[in-house]
Design an enzyme around this catalytic site. Structure first.
Site, PDB file in Angstrom:
ATOM      1  CE  LYS A  70      -3.819   1.581   2.878  1.00 62.18           C
ATOM      2  NZ  LYS A  70      -4.696   1.880   4.157  1.00 62.18           N
ATOM      3  CG  LEU A  71       4.178   2.175  -1.959  1.00 59.58           C
ATOM      4  CD1 LEU A  71       4.178   2.626  -3.300  1.00 59.58           C
ATOM      5  CD2 LEU A  71       5.151   2.007  -1.121  1.00 59.58           C
ATOM      6  CB  ALA A  95       1.097  -6.053   4.382  1.00 58.05           C
ATOM      7  CB  THR A 103       6.016 -10.083  16.338  1.00 52.60           C
ATOM      8  OG1 THR A 103       6.815  -9.786  17.459  1.00 52.60           O
ATOM      9  CG2 THR A 103       5.119  -9.707  16.500  1.00 52.60           C
ATOM     10  CG  ASP A 104      10.264 -11.612  19.814  1.00 56.32           C
ATOM     11  OD1 ASP A 104       9.680 -10.588  19.428  1.00 56.32           O
ATOM     12  OD2 ASP A 104      11.045 -11.780  20.363  1.00 56.32           O
ATOM     13  CD  GLU A 105       6.780  -6.414  19.708  1.00 51.43           C
ATOM     14  OE1 GLU A 105       5.905  -5.897  20.090  1.00 51.43           O
ATOM     15  OE2 GLU A 105       7.737  -6.272  19.157  1.00 51.43           O
ATOM     16  CE1 TYR A 156       3.448  -4.847  15.149  1.00 46.14           C
ATOM     17  CE2 TYR A 156       4.875  -5.750  16.918  1.00 46.14           C
ATOM     18  CZ  TYR A 156       4.383  -5.988  15.378  1.00 46.14           C
ATOM     19  OH  TYR A 156       5.152  -6.552  15.099  1.00 46.14           O
TER      20      TYR A 156
HETATM   21  P1  NAD Z   1       7.312  -2.006   8.107  1.00 45.00           P
HETATM   22  O1  NAD Z   1       7.045  -1.245   8.420  1.00 45.00           O
HETATM   23  O2  NAD Z   1       8.878  -2.183   7.500  1.00 45.00           O
HETATM   24  O3  NAD Z   1       6.663  -2.299   6.623  1.00 45.00           O
HETATM   25  C1  NAD Z   1       5.318  -2.872   6.640  1.00 45.00           C
HETATM   26  C2  NAD Z   1       4.996  -2.608   4.312  1.00 45.00           C
HETATM   27  O4  NAD Z   1       3.536  -2.852   5.212  1.00 45.00           O
HETATM   28  C3  NAD Z   1       5.331  -1.627   4.447  1.00 45.00           C
HETATM   29  O5  NAD Z   1       5.641  -1.511   3.615  1.00 45.00           O
HETATM   30  C4  NAD Z   1       3.445  -0.981   4.334  1.00 45.00           C
HETATM   31  O6  NAD Z   1       3.739   0.218   3.227  1.00 45.00           O
HETATM   32  C5  NAD Z   1       2.660  -1.821   3.974  1.00 45.00           C
HETATM   33  N1  NAD Z   1       1.970  -2.390   5.010  1.00 45.00           N
HETATM   34  C6  NAD Z   1       0.733  -1.712   5.092  1.00 45.00           C
HETATM   35  N2  NAD Z   1      -0.860  -1.697   5.471  1.00 45.00           N
HETATM   36  C7  NAD Z   1      -0.825  -1.899   4.140  1.00 45.00           C
HETATM   37  C8  NAD Z   1      -1.624  -3.064   3.271  1.00 45.00           C
HETATM   38  N3  NAD Z   1      -2.391  -2.430   4.552  1.00 45.00           N
HETATM   39  N4  NAD Z   1      -1.665  -2.986   2.455  1.00 45.00           N
HETATM   40  C9  NAD Z   1      -0.817  -3.590   1.597  1.00 45.00           C
HETATM   41  N5  NAD Z   1       0.140  -3.238   2.375  1.00 45.00           N
HETATM   42  C10 NAD Z   1       0.944  -2.500   3.819  1.00 45.00           C
HETATM   43  O7  NAD Z   1       7.477  -3.528   8.784  1.00 45.00           O
HETATM   44  P2  NAD Z   1       8.556  -4.409   9.128  1.00 45.00           P
HETATM   45  O8  NAD Z   1       9.125  -4.272   9.931  1.00 45.00           O
HETATM   46  O9  NAD Z   1       9.370  -5.586   7.575  1.00 45.00           O
HETATM   47  O10 NAD Z   1       7.645  -5.868   9.267  1.00 45.00           O
HETATM   48  C11 NAD Z   1       7.012  -6.557   8.706  1.00 45.00           C
HETATM   49  C12 NAD Z   1       6.321  -7.771   8.997  1.00 45.00           C
HETATM   50  O11 NAD Z   1       7.458  -8.618  10.124  1.00 45.00           O
HETATM   51  C13 NAD Z   1       4.991  -7.729   9.400  1.00 45.00           C
HETATM   52  O12 NAD Z   1       4.314  -7.882   9.236  1.00 45.00           O
HETATM   53  C14 NAD Z   1       5.842  -7.637  11.877  1.00 45.00           C
HETATM   54  O13 NAD Z   1       4.651  -7.422  12.209  1.00 45.00           O
HETATM   55  C15 NAD Z   1       6.829  -8.267  11.440  1.00 45.00           C
HETATM   56  N6  NAD Z   1       8.347  -8.472  11.820  1.00 45.00           N
HETATM   57  C16 NAD Z   1       8.606  -7.038  12.435  1.00 45.00           C
HETATM   58  C17 NAD Z   1       9.446  -7.217  13.176  1.00 45.00           C
HETATM   59  C18 NAD Z   1      10.792  -6.277  13.447  1.00 45.00           C
HETATM   60  O14 NAD Z   1      11.160  -6.303  13.946  1.00 45.00           O
HETATM   61  N7  NAD Z   1      11.156  -4.827  12.519  1.00 45.00           N
HETATM   62  C19 NAD Z   1       9.599  -8.587  14.012  1.00 45.00           C
HETATM   63  C20 NAD Z   1       9.412  -9.164  14.267  1.00 45.00           C
HETATM   64  C21 NAD Z   1       7.618  -9.458  12.995  1.00 45.00           C
HETATM   65  P1  TYD Z   2      11.564  -0.881  19.216  1.00 43.00           P
HETATM   66  O1  TYD Z   2      11.912  -0.521  18.480  1.00 43.00           O
HETATM   67  O2  TYD Z   2      10.311   0.375  18.921  1.00 43.00           O
HETATM   68  O3  TYD Z   2      10.519  -2.556  19.119  1.00 43.00           O
HETATM   69  P2  TYD Z   2       9.302  -3.228  19.808  1.00 43.00           P
HETATM   70  O4  TYD Z   2       8.596  -1.926  20.809  1.00 43.00           O
HETATM   71  O5  TYD Z   2       8.425  -3.306  18.436  1.00 43.00           O
HETATM   72  O6  TYD Z   2      10.249  -3.901  20.852  1.00 43.00           O
HETATM   73  O7  TYD Z   2      11.766  -0.701  20.507  1.00 43.00           O
HETATM   74  C1  TYD Z   2      12.825  -2.155  21.219  1.00 43.00           C
HETATM   75  C2  TYD Z   2      13.109  -1.617  22.562  1.00 43.00           C
HETATM   76  O8  TYD Z   2      13.353  -0.294  22.694  1.00 43.00           O
HETATM   77  C3  TYD Z   2      11.512  -0.953  23.366  1.00 43.00           C
HETATM   78  O9  TYD Z   2      12.009  -2.128  25.061  1.00 43.00           O
HETATM   79  C4  TYD Z   2      11.518   0.161  23.245  1.00 43.00           C
HETATM   80  C5  TYD Z   2      12.608   0.697  23.581  1.00 43.00           C
HETATM   81  N1  TYD Z   2      13.314   2.361  22.564  1.00 43.00           N
HETATM   82  C6  TYD Z   2      13.218   3.231  23.950  1.00 43.00           C
HETATM   83  O10 TYD Z   2      13.998   2.967  24.636  1.00 43.00           O
HETATM   84  N2  TYD Z   2      13.379   4.631  22.773  1.00 43.00           N
HETATM   85  C7  TYD Z   2      13.064   4.182  21.542  1.00 43.00           C
HETATM   86  O11 TYD Z   2      12.962   5.491  21.285  1.00 43.00           O
HETATM   87  C8  TYD Z   2      12.311   2.879  20.727  1.00 43.00           C
HETATM   88  C9  TYD Z   2      11.809   3.463  20.268  1.00 43.00           C
HETATM   89  C10 TYD Z   2      12.405   1.864  21.406  1.00 43.00           C
END
Ligand code: NAD
Ligand code: TYD
Length: 343
Positions: free
Chosen positions: A34-35, A80, A123-125, A147
């Site tokens: 969706k960007l 996504a 996610t592990d969350e 989330y």
């Molecule tokens: P991100 O926020 O960088 O990217 C999300 C992407 O999804 C973006 O390109 C956005 O445009 C697209 N998107 C959002 N809503 C949409 C919709 N309705 N339709 C189509 N596209 C849509 O996220 P990320 O960090 O790359 O995470 C990717 C996946 O991995 C997610 O499902 C997230 O829950 C999961 N995940 C992320 C982490 C992490 O540490 N980043 C860890 C575990 C799991």
């Molecule tokens: P984040 O990158 O938001 O990932 P998540 O909450 O999904 O684990 O945060 C990683 C950890 O860092 C989390 O314990 C929250 C903390 N955090 C800060 O202390 N300061 C910040 O500005 C952000 C964004 C996160």
């Protein structure tokens, strides 16, 4: 193989399609994205011109867009999502919409065809805060932020399609990722880019919350391993094995950038802040050939170097929508913050 990668213009999704372009050169890849503020076409622009690669701008909640993008696809990997915990605390509706309803729309279209696998990236969350020990796939879920609750809803819905309709579903639960192309709202890219500019690093609470850190390339390899080697109907934890407090991560950032501890500011905590996540990765390492390969120090070097050499990428982001978000989220808390006591 023809694969639909949703969210392929975001952080992990763009790293995943880049890996496919390099390592699965015969595969056809469709990206549906969706960007949103987090998705950027420039992350994958060099790939979209390749034969066998198609980019579709569209919403996973839109059945027509999904049907068009999924046509002829054997597998779907759903990245996504709305992904930032702090934004979910401000406003949860887009999280419920994309992370739950969007998964339903994808699953409905998926089961209309004769397809191989639907992989829901979770996610592990979803386990919630784990004070001691390591979460296993059989543990009960206890998400504590809008989330993580939405992600839990999405993955439970995906598994329900497996039990109800026999849909071949896999769920992966990864720990905190870091690496190139991560939007600078998340801890590591925010702190690297702030430190490169000599700006303060806003640590929540006492800075002792703990996360398991996974280099993004390792996460992408794990997803590919599961996609190719698992029969479906299973959940897999994916962790990097580098458990660190946020303060330790912050010190690693400062070391890599060459900045001092005076940039650290302790600010008012995130509401409901999960204290610790930690994963048992015995299932994936036992059932597939995957194991994490990148140690934290090496992963940080690569990541810091990427942000150093891609200043234009993140300056563009930070001067736009993100600037307003940052002021809203941090300005007042930074004004009331405290620094690290002199050592
Ligand atoms: P991100 O926020 O960088 O990217 C999300 C992407 O999804 C973006 O390109 C956005 O445009 C697209 N998107 C959002 N809503 C949409 C919709 N309705 N339709 C189509 N596209 C849509 O996220 P990320 O960090 O790359 O995470 C990717 C996946 O991995 C997610 O499902 C997230 O829950 C999961 N995940 C992320 C982490 C992490 O540490 N980043 C860890 C575990 C799991
Ligand atoms: P984040 O990158 O938001 O990932 P998540 O909450 O999904 O684990 O945060 C990683 C950890 O860092 C989390 O314990 C929250 C903390 N955090 C800060 O202390 N300061 C910040 O500005 C952000 C964004 C996160």
């Amino acid at each position: 193989m023809k694969i639909l990668v949703t969210g392929g213009a975001g952080f992990i999704g763009s790293n995943f399609v880049r890996m496919l372009a390099a390592e699965r050169t015969t595969w056809k890849v469709v990206v549906l994205d969706k960007l949103t503020y987090a998705g950027r076409l420039e992350n994958i622009e060099d790939l979209t011109v390749r034969p066998g690669f198609r980019f579709v701008m569209g919403d996973i909640c839109d059945p027509a867009a999904v049907a068009g993008a999924m046509e002829g696809c054997d597998a779907v990997v759903n990245f996504a999502a709305e992904t930032h915990v702090d934004r979910s605390i401000e406003e949860a509706s887009s999280f419920v919409r994309t992370d739950v309803e969007g998964v339903r729309v994808l699953l409905e279209e998926f089961r209309k065809g004769d397809r191989l696998l639907f992989l829901q990236v979770s996610t592990d969350e979803v386990y919630g805060s784990v004070e001691t020990g390591y979460s296993r796939e059989t543990d009960s879920l206890c998400p504590r932020s809008p989330y993580s609750a939405s992600k839990a809803g999405g993955e439970l819905l995906a598994m329900s399609y497996h039990y109800t309709y026999g849909t071949p579903v896999i769920v992966t639960r990864a720990s905190n990722n870091y690496g190139p192309f991560q939007y600078p709202e998340k801890l590591i890219p925010l702190f690297i880019t702030n430190a490169l500019d000599g700006l303060q690093l806003p640590l929540y609470g006492d800075g002792l919350n703990r996360r398991d850190w996974l280099f993004v390339e390792d996460h992408c390899k794990a997803i590919l391993a599961v996609l190719e080697q698992s029969p479906g109907g299973s959940v897999y934890n994916i962790g990097g094995g580098f458990e660190k407090s946020n303060l330790e991560v912050t010190r690693a950032v400062l070391d890599s950038v060459g900045a001092g501890p005076e940039l650290i500011r302790f600010i008012e905590d995130r509401p409901g802040h999960d204290r610790r996540y930690a994963l048992d990765i015995g299932r994936i390492t036992g059932e597939t050939s995957w194991k994490p390969e990148t140690d934290f120090r090496r992963g940080m070097e690569i990541t810091v170097e990427w942000y150093r050499t891609h200043r234009k990428w993140w300056e563009g982001i930070k001067s736009g929508e993100f600037g307003e978000y940052y002021r809203r989220m941090y300005r007042d808390r930074l004004a009331r913050s405290r620094g690290v006591p002199q050592e």
